[in-house]
Design a protein around this motif. Sequence first.
Motif, PDB file in Angstrom:
ATOM      1  N   ARG A  32       7.699   2.026   3.490  1.00 36.77           N
ATOM      2  CA  ARG A  32       6.850   2.537   2.417  1.00 36.77           C
ATOM      3  C   ARG A  32       6.400   3.959   2.747  1.00 36.77           C
ATOM      4  NH1 ARG A  32       3.450  -3.003   0.890  1.00 36.77           N
ATOM      5  NH2 ARG A  32       4.824  -4.370   2.069  1.00 36.77           N
ATOM      6  N   ALA A  33       6.467   4.816   1.728  1.00 29.63           N
ATOM      7  CA  ALA A  33       5.952   6.190   1.842  1.00 29.63           C
ATOM      8  C   ALA A  33       6.544   6.922   3.036  1.00 29.63           C
ATOM      9  CB  ALA A  33       4.425   6.179   1.905  1.00 29.63           C
ATOM     10  N   VAL A 247       3.077   0.388  -2.485  1.00 31.18           N
ATOM     11  CA  VAL A 247       2.432   1.487  -1.765  1.00 31.18           C
ATOM     12  C   VAL A 247       0.925   1.354  -1.950  1.00 31.18           C
ATOM     13  CG1 VAL A 247       2.069   3.986  -1.741  1.00 31.18           C
ATOM     14  CG2 VAL A 247       4.383   3.064  -1.858  1.00 31.18           C
ATOM     15  N   TYR A 248       0.180   1.464  -0.852  1.00 31.27           N
ATOM     16  CA  TYR A 248      -1.255   1.195  -0.843  1.00 31.27           C
ATOM     17  C   TYR A 248      -2.026   2.495  -0.621  1.00 31.27           C
ATOM     18  CZ  TYR A 248      -5.562  -1.441   0.329  1.00 31.27           C
ATOM     19  OH  TYR A 248      -6.834  -1.969   0.359  1.00 31.27           O
ATOM     20  N   SER A 249      -2.836   2.863  -1.626  1.00 29.53           N
ATOM     21  CA  SER A 249      -3.590   4.114  -1.621  1.00 29.53           C
ATOM     22  C   SER A 249      -5.083   3.822  -1.683  1.00 29.53           C
ATOM     23  CB  SER A 249      -3.172   4.959  -2.831  1.00 29.53           C
ATOM     24  OG  SER A 249      -4.034   6.058  -3.033  1.00 29.53           O
ATOM     25  N   LEU A 250      -5.896   4.604  -0.943  1.00 24.92           N
ATOM     26  CA  LEU A 250      -7.344   4.420  -0.935  1.00 24.92           C
ATOM     27  C   LEU A 250      -8.071   5.607  -1.559  1.00 24.92           C
ATOM     28  CD1 LEU A 250      -8.034   3.113   2.697  1.00 24.92           C
ATOM     29  CD2 LEU A 250      -7.500   1.775   0.648  1.00 24.92           C
ATOM     30  N   SER A 251      -9.230   5.316  -2.157  1.00 29.22           N
ATOM     31  CA  SER A 251     -10.048   6.332  -2.796  1.00 29.22           C
ATOM     32  C   SER A 251     -11.494   5.832  -2.814  1.00 29.22           C
ATOM     33  CB  SER A 251      -9.532   6.544  -4.225  1.00 29.22           C
ATOM     34  OG  SER A 251     -10.216   7.576  -4.882  1.00 29.22           O
ATOM     35  N   GLN A 306       3.652  -0.671   6.999  1.00 27.98           N
ATOM     36  CA  GLN A 306       5.113  -0.832   6.955  1.00 27.98           C
ATOM     37  C   GLN A 306       5.800   0.476   6.573  1.00 27.98           C
ATOM     38  OE1 GLN A 306       5.621  -4.272   4.358  1.00 27.98           O
ATOM     39  NE2 GLN A 306       5.557  -5.648   6.128  1.00 27.98           N
ATOM     40  N   GLY A 307       5.318   1.548   7.149  1.00 27.86           N
ATOM     41  CA  GLY A 307       5.872   2.867   6.875  1.00 27.86           C
ATOM     42  C   GLY A 307       4.951   3.930   7.430  1.00 27.86           C
TER      43      GLY A 307
END
Length: 639
Positions: A32-33, A247-251, A306-307
């Motif tokens: 990922r990414a 894909v895991y994004s934080l904000s 995982q990336g």
Amino acid sequence: MEIFVLNLSAVCLYLAFLLHRVSSISEAVPVRASSPPRGWNSYDSFCWTISEEEFLQSAEIISQRLRPHGYEYVVVDYLWYRRKVKGAYVDSLGFDVIDEWGRMIPDPDRWPSSRGGKGFTEVAKKVHAMGLKFGIHVMRGISTQAFNADTPILDTLKGGAYEDSGRQWRAKDIGLKERACAWMQHGFMSVNTKLGAGRAFLRSLYQQYAEWGVDFVKHDCVFGDDLDINEISFVSEVLKELDRPIVYSLSPGTGVTPAMAKEVSGLVNMYRITGDDWDTWGDVAAHFNVSRDFSAANMIGAKGLQGKSWPDLDMLPLGWLTDPGSNEGPHRTCNLNLDEQRTQMTLWAMAKSPLMFGGDVRKLDETTYSLITNPTVLEINTFSSNNKEFPYIIGTKGNTRKIKVTPPHLSEVAESNTHVLGLTSCKDPKANSWSIQAHDQELEEICWKGKSGNKIGEPLCLYKSRALLSSDGEMIYKQQYQGKVHLLASKGVGVCLDASPKWKLTSKELRRGSFSKCKRDANQMWQLNPSGALISSYSGLCATVNLVKADVGSGGIRSWIATGRKGEIYVAFFNLNTEKTLISTKISDLAKALPGKNLNGASCKCREVWSAKDYGVLQQTLSTAVGMHGCALFVLNCD
């Protein structure tokens, strides 16, 4: 029928981008990414009001015009579950659409294909058919609406309602009402991840997203000042278990430090490191210090879920936009001038931030299109390495005034003059600098005794008051908040220190600590431990105090450097001043930032990207005049 013609360099760059992605894929687990994610997000142009028709129109254009340049994600930002009716706004209560298990589902009036329990399935199918990937925005924990309705919890492992200890568990058993999102108090609250029922609820959310065909999740109000490490950790574990790579994004990224980010970077794929970025010069300038610090901490492209994981400088608010917190869609042009837009695009590329365009692509003008698809800029963003701030430059204003850039951190501290209350990881040694100062039996203060910057400032003290409990004295809260205190700026004044501001800060807004009416709220509860750390009950982060200049980063000159995959050197000059400035560096000094390079006596062929000017062969000095708030981006090939 409109036909879009792609130049040869763009096609070659896109093919290289695809090969880079493919080469990073393992047969067992997709990586990922592998490079900074790139795409479009609806927030800057539609806020929360976007409809299915508007979203799919946008996706079609992105597929045709931006996908060949690596823009592959199309993301619906927040409140896609809120009914667009009179009385509904960003922090309204009672207008959301939830299913029988308390999970958010798309508003069927704005997203008609969601009817019949389909959720985003049909939208995702159409997006995938366009060759794109589909993303959504989600908030922390559980909605206040589901909590008030006390909905049952779905057990996806066994099927049916979650049961344990001989009873059925419901929303009010897992929701932590006193840990509501600080800037959306009526919207969402944390769930208790220590309970099997709390974990079951979160698992049911992300399994549903995977079933819908979601490829990207932007998880909000869980990072920065709003950190919820327990929820992030569990969601990361759930995403590992899913058949679908998401894909895991934080904000958001308000108050984020490298020390804080190191605790989550391995759990996610990208994470915001500033407040919201909008189209003001102050917001752009505010990104220079923080991007420098994360590069120096080796966070760019570090190991992730995982990336890899990427510090995120936020979306690109360019083109046709709306306003923050608005109830209307796109209606105005970007307030940044072209030089400022180029500065933003160049910094985002050199810092290898994810590139999420925010403007309305249905009105994508050629100037903006050329800016966000510049082949060299995208090449840097995807493939460059050794990306860092380069301090060995000199600026000259007019004919006589010279500015020399000192190594990172030194220049700002000398002019520090403002106390700023911040938060950091409790593992940070500087957090252990608080102590109690007793005046009498009734009055105590908690005071900061540590260093602020490189000076010892006057102690910052806050009055200590026992934390408020509920009027009915609920035992669960008495036990949970035993030993916690409220902190007041003045004795006897009923306003208490908030760990996280109760409004969303933009990147340029300096966080000095906010105060609001005292109440039973984890955002106002603190605990001083024996080591001298002052811990927030809301985020688990520790309070610190720094002395900084209020407008740090708004002036001066900066430079970044990176190396390309073919050995080329990228150098960017940035003029943050309000007048044209001549910026220079020695060619031999470039090697100071590049491991293994020796450029003494080297000859470098040089071109500048934005002006397309050929500087010929340089041997001693790289120098150019840069306009107010502008930049220069050089490509050097040295023998």
